[in-house]
Design an enzyme around this catalytic site. Sequence first.
Site, PDB file in Angstrom:
ATOM      1  N   CYS A  89      14.744  15.866  47.229  1.00 47.87           N
ATOM      2  CA  CYS A  89      16.054  15.285  47.548  1.00 47.87           C
ATOM      3  C   CYS A  89      16.177  14.977  49.041  1.00 47.87           C
ATOM      4  O   CYS A  89      15.519  14.090  49.539  1.00 47.87           O
ATOM      5  CB  CYS A  89      17.156  16.197  47.017  1.00 47.87           C
ATOM      6  N   HIS A 206      15.667  17.689  41.192  1.00 50.56           N
ATOM      7  CA  HIS A 206      15.532  19.066  41.685  1.00 50.56           C
ATOM      8  C   HIS A 206      14.833  19.964  40.658  1.00 50.56           C
ATOM      9  O   HIS A 206      15.519  20.637  39.883  1.00 50.56           O
ATOM     10  CB  HIS A 206      16.924  19.653  41.942  1.00 50.56           C
ATOM     11  N   GLU A 208      13.585  22.801  41.124  1.00 50.51           N
ATOM     12  CA  GLU A 208      13.915  24.220  41.382  1.00 50.51           C
ATOM     13  C   GLU A 208      15.215  24.641  40.694  1.00 50.51           C
ATOM     14  O   GLU A 208      15.482  25.830  40.557  1.00 50.51           O
ATOM     15  CB  GLU A 208      13.986  24.478  42.897  1.00 50.51           C
TER      16      GLU A 208
END
Lengths: 244, 82
Positions: A89, A206, A208
């Site tokens: 990002c 994302h 994660e």
Amino acid sequence: MKFGVVIFPGSNCDHDVIHVLETVLQQEVKILWHKDKELKGFEPQDCIILPGGFSYGDYLRSGAIARFSPIMDAVISFANSGGFVLGICNGFQILCEAGLLPGVLMRNGNRNFVCKNVFIKPSHNDSAITADLDLNKAYKIPIAHAEGNYYVDAKQLSRMNENGQILFRYCDENSNVNDVANPNGTLENIAGITNARKNVFGMMPHPERATESVLGNVDGIEFFRSLISYAGKIEIDVMDDLLR
Amino acid sequence: MIYTAEINVMPLKELLDPQGKAVVSGLKNLGINEAKDVRIGKHITIQIEAETEKIANEKVETACKKLLSNQVMEYYEFTLHS
């Protein structure tokens, strides 16, 4: 393999990444501050992560000021010596601004900050982060950004396509890459890219945030596993060479 | 000598400017239907100390190229006065 996670003023996904690597994947993680000038103790099979967030408040342009943080010279040298660098990002935006990745992330074409789960499809297995991914699977990963509209000129884009530098494209849940699945107007549904040497990766989604069942989504863990397993193989090769 | 640079950074003409597009619809709501194309960029001023205008010019040029604009999507222009 060791990971370094850089914290810039305004980073806000740093601890998500650290949690995934340390707690979920049991990896060694070193937290790095943007004012550090060196990356001590990192080898080329290690990985520096630039996490998501709003570094320097996104002032001027996303990533433009972070690109001149003291640590970035060391990150650039590390990348140039073959080390792995992953920008997620805002981290992706910083890597583009730093010239480690081609192109730029422009304001979303639909003018919205888009925060939702989307599907992305890996283009090939020819990079550390995609090596172990299933090319027929649509991975469900969240995005959360206002500037994710990837742009690069036509000449560079065709070079990137030829070199296999497009890593991920937005698709629907059945892996079809089409306009409806494009959340931000990005060129050719591009969600993630790599450099010509394939050691620097940038992605808007994302992974994660999609790593534990408690989060309702676990597809993101595969990206980190692929990277770790690929780096592990390099380490074995290096050991073999040393023992030979 | 202190020089003042007046810098404009604008989105490249061939690229869509979503902010400009949003403002066009705002102008229509205001009743200004004649507004056709709005482009939004940044106006930046820098006070810069330099021995000569040429040196000031070079420094501002570097600032524009390396930090203030991203030439993949923007162009810049500036004037310098003392």
